[in-house]
Design a protein around this motif. Structure first.
Motif, PDB file in Angstrom:
ATOM      1  N   LEU A  86      -4.387   2.021   7.113  1.00 22.10           N
ATOM      2  CA  LEU A  86      -5.070   1.538   5.910  1.00 22.10           C
ATOM      3  C   LEU A  86      -6.476   2.120   5.803  1.00 22.10           C
TER       4      LEU A  86
ATOM      5  N   LEU B  35      -2.062  -4.950  -2.073  1.00 18.62           N
ATOM      6  CA  LEU B  35      -2.723  -3.734  -2.555  1.00 18.62           C
ATOM      7  C   LEU B  35      -4.124  -4.069  -3.069  1.00 18.62           C
TER       8      LEU B  35
ATOM      9  N   VAL C  75      -6.480  -4.503  -0.136  1.00 20.81           N
ATOM     10  CA  VAL C  75      -6.899  -3.237   0.479  1.00 20.81           C
ATOM     11  C   VAL C  75      -7.954  -2.548  -0.377  1.00 20.81           C
TER      12      VAL C  75
ATOM     13  N   GLN D 285       0.826  -1.194   0.000  1.00 18.87           N
ATOM     14  CA  GLN D 285       0.000   0.000   0.000  1.00 18.87           C
ATOM     15  C   GLN D 285       0.867   1.253   0.000  1.00 18.87           C
TER      16      GLN D 285
END
Lengths: 337, 408
Positions: B348, A291, A294, A282
């Motif tokens: 995140l 990635l 996410v 990320q």
């Protein structure tokens, strides 16, 4: 008989774990707060179309039936050679030896999940290998160094640095490295994956270094502990007394025996990394599985979430299996247990 | 902690530094906000703005500067710290209690076999019920909601069931009671399932199968051959516990947490520490188990059994106090790991929603501005580093103090 039996037991257990994991992904997928039929049909579809897709996907049936359909869809038999355009029922499949793997279609990208995963996997694979390589070089080097220089200033400096290393999470370490190497010194690209061999390698350095330093700090402590124990062992003293050169004692006699537990840990870490290094990918926009995961979480893209979790868990289970079997192969004492 | 351990701890420079760091972080997160004039959520357009609307640099008013929407960084750091520590402490507590219970039982009773059907019933029911809870949570219709309620009840009962098994292990007399409860429970569940199936699909074949299996199960349970190994395979307590740990460990930790928090949708502090605590107990269970395995071989355990101490008494008086040292060390390291996990989640964007302050998100927001406003990067970065380092150092120091053989 024992080796074969052990092999069978371990493989059966691994298969069972993968099955449990699959079940859990089904639950997670069902619990997602989105309507799958609406996601497939698109935001502007008519209610009738949504209803049709709902019955096509089997979403109007009972949970047990859906679960059965889910399992049947993931792995089923199908033609060995097929044209996705011509056989709509196998449009999302990847086939191997007459068995089809079907993880559905991404809501967001409108493409088969197996295709998306196959595109992302090489990136994650390369990153995992590179970072494990870096971490082993760092960890074994500094660990052996600290163990040999035990109870000196060198040793405490190494131990302290390793502690700071494991206390700095990858997102912190990565940001600092990015700032230093890419922004201040302008040595490396900030993020992304490059074209060609050279571009690819240059882009790989930062994420691999981030993960490598983090795991390397762990291995330093591990290697140091193992080495200190072994350097005190009787057979090492015997080797020294016999007149073997100090370097040979350290590398051949002590390090070789320390490698067994270290290889175990490295194998497990490699398995975890093969599932995608979420934060590092990320941070550096590295187009791997992490990635993808996410993005899928943010989009509530059910099939992709299921796919990434399955791949990651399978990688961990396989790594466990391989490490177990390697262990049995390396250490005869375990086989008899 | 006895005198010598305390001495060892005091002489260990790293441990003392760790203790001070931890105290500093706790004061910083829980006490400092009381004296700060700034609100972590309110922008200060008047004094907090840099040239051309950039984030304000550190000044006399805003000691650590302001962020991209001119909120005081220091105030946000303190409040983020409170969130981070609260989550870390509660999650650690949950994982520690679970891990210690599983670990002590698995280690102490390794080799004791319990009936597989009892154990698997409990866990299978629990899993199925939890699955149903999840499904029902996503639904709007009333019957499904009602089913969800039933599922919660079943999940609770299954948990109770596993507690009963543990109870049966430590108190032999409870085992008989357990069997009767087991039977009654199984019949009730089978009946419930059969009714549900009957209503859900009017398909004769399925109903016949479900009813058949149910009747067979009920017959088996009340048959005279209760102890027959074929009908009731027994499984080692330790094996069962460790296999469960294996399954949980197969999931990549962060990915599992992410998937769960995506599935739960509305994120609150409670969901974060529940998710973290309920997934992180595995390592504690493993370590406590190996310690309990060592302890049960010691002579004073045999001695106290010979003197007529009950199993529960042995566990409570002798095993638990002896794993306490290990547990404290695990707890300290676990707090560090939980701080990292919470920061990772918010980095995140999967932790609390935006206006709330949290270290991970501050770092994430700051990293796009590091050329213009470096304080947005180093403020959260250093705080995370110090907090994690502090708890790690403290954990190491405690381990060396409790167990000097490991202090190399």
């Amino acid at each position: 008989m024992s080796v074969l039996r052990l092999l069978g037991k371990r493989v059966a257990w691994a298969a069972l774990v993968v099955f449990f994991v699959t079940t859990t992904t089904f639950v997670i997928n069902r619990a997602l707060p989105t309507d799958a039929a609406r996601m497939v049909a698109g935001p502007q579809a008519r209610p009738a179309d949504v209803a049709r897709i709902r019955s096509q996907l089997g979403l109007d049936r009972s949970v047990a039936e859906q679960y059965a359909l889910f399992l049947k869809r993931i792995v089923h038999r199908g033609p060995r050679v097929f044209e996705p355009g011509l056989t709509p029922e196998h449009a999302n499949c990847a086939s191997a030896l007459g068995l089809h793997l079907d993880l559905g279609r991404s809501y967001q990208q409108r493409r088969p999940v197996v295709k998306i995963l196959a595109e992302r996997m090489p990136y994650t694979f390369v990153l995992a290998l590179a970072s494990v390589l870096i971490s082993v070089v760092i960890g074994v080097g500094t660990g052996v160094f600290a163990a040999v220089k035990r109870n000196t200033a060198w040793d405490s400096a190494t131990v302290a640095t390793a502690l700071v290393g494991i206390s700095a999470p990858t997102f912190l370490l990565g940001v600092v490295l990015q700032w230093l190497l890419a922004y201040r010194l302008q040595l490396l690209p900030l993020n992304g994956a490059g074209e060609g061999l050279f571009g690819g390698l240059v882009h790989l350095v930062l994420p691999a270094l981030t993960l490598g330093i983090f795991y390397g700090a762990y291995y330093t402590r591990l290697v140091r502990g193992e080495m200190i124990e072994l350097l005190d062992a009787d057979y090492v003293r015997t080797a020294r007394a016999k007149g073997v050169s100090p370097a040979r004692v350290v590398v051949v006699h002590a390090l070789r025996n320390a490698l067994v537990p270290i290889v175990t840990v490295i194998g497990l870490d490699l398995g975890a990394l093969l599932g995608g290094a979420i934060i590092t990918e990320q941070l550096f926009s590295w187009p791997g599985l992490g990635l993808l995961a996410v993005r899928a979480m943010h989009d509530r893209d059910g099939p992709v979430i299921v796919g990434t979790v399955l791949v990651a868990a399978t990688a961990v289970v396989l790594a466990n299996l391989v490490v177990d079997l390697l262990y049995a192969a390396l250490d005869p004492r375990i086989r008899s247990r | 902690m006895d005198r010598r351990a305390l001495d060892r701890f005091r002489r260990n420079r790293g441990a003392v530094v760790g203790l001070w760091l931890v105290l500093a972080i706790v004061v910083f997160s829980f006490v400092v906000p009381l004296f700060l004039p700034h609100d972590p959520l309110v922008p200060d357009f008047e004094h907090g703005r840099g040239a051309f609307g950039t984030p304000g640099a550190p000044s006399r008013l805003h000691w650590l500067g302001t962020d991209t929407v001119f909120r005081d960084v220091l105030a946000r750091l303190c409040h983020g710290g409170r969130l981070s520590l609260e989550v870390a402490f509660v999650a650690t507590l949950i994982s520690l209690v679970l891990g210690t219970a599983v670990g002590v039982l698995a280690g102490y009773f390794k080799g004791t076999r319990v009936r597989l059907d009892a154990l698997s019933d409990g866990s299978a029911l629990g899993l199925a019920a939890l699955a149903l809870c999840g499904l029902a949570a996503g639904s709007r219709t009333l019957p499904v909601r009602a089913l969800g309620l039933a599922a919660w009840l079943i999940a609770g009962a299954a948990l109770l069931r596993i507690v009963f098994i543990a109870e049966g292990l430590v108190r032999r007399r409870a085992a008989a009671l357990l069997d009767y409860l087991d039977g009654a429970f199984a019949v009730a569940v089978v009946a419930l399932l059969a009714r549900k199936r009957l209503a859900a699909l009017a398909e004769l074949r399925t109903v016949a199968v479900v009813l058949g299996v149910g009747v067979a199960l009920a017959l088996l349970r009340f048959s005279s051959k209760r102890e027959s190994a074929l009908l009731f395979p027994r499984i080692d307590v330790d094996d069962a516990a460790m296999r469960a740990v294996d399954v949980l460990l197969a999931f990549p930790f962060l990915l599992l947490i992410m998937a769960l928090s995506a599935a739960i949708d509305r994120t609150s502090e409670a969901t974060i520490f529940l998710v973290l605590g309920l997934t992180a107990w595995t390592s504690a269970a493993r370590i406590v188990r190996s310690k309990a395995l060592q302890i049960r071989e010691l002579e004073f355990i045999t001695a106290s059994r010979a003197l007529g101490q009950s199993t529960l008494g042995i566990l409570w008086r002798h095993v638990l106090p002896n794993v306490a040292g290990v547990t404290i060390v695990i707890a300290t390291n676990s707090v560090a790991a939980m701080i990292v996990a919470e920061a990772a989640l918010s980095f995140l964007g999967l932790s609390l929603p935006p206006p709330a302050a949290s270290w991970g998100r501050m770092l994430d927001e700051g990293r796009t501005y590091y050329a213009m406003a470096p304080w947005l990067l180093y403020a959260p970065g250093l705080v995370i580093l110090f907090a994690v380092l502090g708890f790690n150092l403290l954990g190491e120091g405690l381990r060396d103090a409790f167990d000097p053989r490991d202090a190399r």
